[in-house]
Write an enzyme that holds these catalytic residues in place. Structure first.
Site, short mmCIF file in Angstrom:
data_model
loop_
_atom_site.label_atom_id
_atom_site.label_comp_id
_atom_site.label_asym_id
_atom_site.label_seq_id
_atom_site.Cartn_x
_atom_site.Cartn_y
_atom_site.Cartn_z
N CYS A 60 2.32 -6.34 -8.76
CA CYS A 60 3.78 -7.11 -7.82
C CYS A 60 3.10 -8.03 -6.81
O CYS A 60 2.40 -8.59 -6.93
CB CYS A 60 4.17 -5.40 -8.14
SG CYS A 60 5.79 -5.52 -6.40
N HIS A 85 4.76 -2.74 -13.26
CA HIS A 85 4.11 -1.74 -12.27
C HIS A 85 3.92 -1.15 -13.59
O HIS A 85 4.40 -0.13 -13.58
CB HIS A 85 4.99 -0.70 -11.47
CG HIS A 85 5.52 -1.86 -9.73
ND1 HIS A 85 4.69 -1.47 -8.87
CD2 HIS A 85 6.63 -1.85 -9.28
CE1 HIS A 85 5.14 -2.25 -8.10
NE2 HIS A 85 6.13 -2.68 -8.06
N GLU A 118 1.29 1.24 -12.87
CA GLU A 118 1.79 2.66 -12.02
C GLU A 118 2.28 3.52 -12.51
O GLU A 118 2.46 5.05 -12.20
CB GLU A 118 0.59 2.58 -11.42
CG GLU A 118 1.51 2.21 -9.90
CD GLU A 118 1.93 0.55 -9.69
OE1 GLU A 118 2.72 0.81 -8.75
OE2 GLU A 118 2.06 0.32 -10.54
#
Length: 235
Positions: free
Chosen positions: A89, A179, A181
């Site tokens: 990001c 993302h 994660e």
């Protein structure tokens, strides 16, 4: 030598499962809470790779996030010395910025939640993306965008609202706008009112993320495993 230097830019923007995966693969994360005064090192000499996480800043917003100046210096050092990089990001935007690309604030339509990405032909031979499905789902949470890639970048993935979703600079530095994660639980923690203002319903975003999670988790675990192997095997 330590494992991965991880730059965290916001209180809620931690490495999550990306940190767990790196640790499982021999790159324990050294997370610096830069947003809270954590001091970034002068150089990357003691780390095997650099990971820069997300955050609601432009990559050169030194007035709001003064540590970004050091993060840019570390990214530039990594490119020069061939230390592997993974930017997520804001981290991807910072990598693009340092390498000569362009990032624009609040550009185009926002993206939030599980989003379909399309891999480009260049991804077929990329060390991290090769063999992934032609269309994959990933969690997005962005309003800013990379609008021009660096001259020597390989453009790897796009989405309907954001053309640059993944890229590689040279042979050892990757940026992903999405993302890896993030999980459905991450989505559930986002501000519902802000999402409504952008045209999103948080409950629906969580539902879709839950449906897409099994395949997404498998794809991004594979990608992070390949990144770790690339680092530990010397690329």
């Amino acid at each position: 030598m330590q494992g991965a230097l991880v730059v965290q830019n916001t209180p809620t923007g931690g490495p999550g499962r990306v940190g767990d995966w790196l640790g499982e693969d021999g790159l324990p994360p050294d997370v610096v809470h830069a947003y809270d005064g954590g001091e970034l090192p002068e150089t990357l000499a003691d780390h095997r790779c650099l990971v820069v996480l997300g955050g609601g800043f432009m990559p050169d917003a030194d007035d709001r996030a003064p540590w970004l100046a050091r993060a840019r210096e570390l990214a530039a050092e990594a490119l020069k010395t061939r230390v592997p990089v993974l930017g997520i990001c804001l981290g991807a935007q910072l990598l693009a910025h340092v390498a000569g690309g362009t990032v624009r604030a609040r550009h185009g339509l926002p993206e939030s939640g599980s989003t379909e990405l399309t891999l480009r032909p260049e991804a077929l031979e990329d060390p991290l993306f090769r063999g992934l499905p032609a269309r994959v789902k990933a969690v997005e949470h962005r309003v800013d965008a990379i609008t021009r890639l660096p001259r020597d970048a390989y453009w790897l993935a796009s989405s309907e609202r954001c053309p640059v979703q993944a890229f590689r600079v040279g042979e050892r530095a990757w940026g992903v706008q999405f993302h890896p994660e993030a999980t459905p639980r991450s989505v559930a923690g986002w501000d519902a009112e802000s999402l409504r203002e952008q045209g999103f319903d948080r409950d629906e975003l969580v539902r879709q993320a839950e449906l897409d999670e099994p395949a997404a988790a498998a794809n991004w675990r594979l990608l992070l495993g390949r990144f770790a192997a690339f680092v530990t095997d010397g690329g």
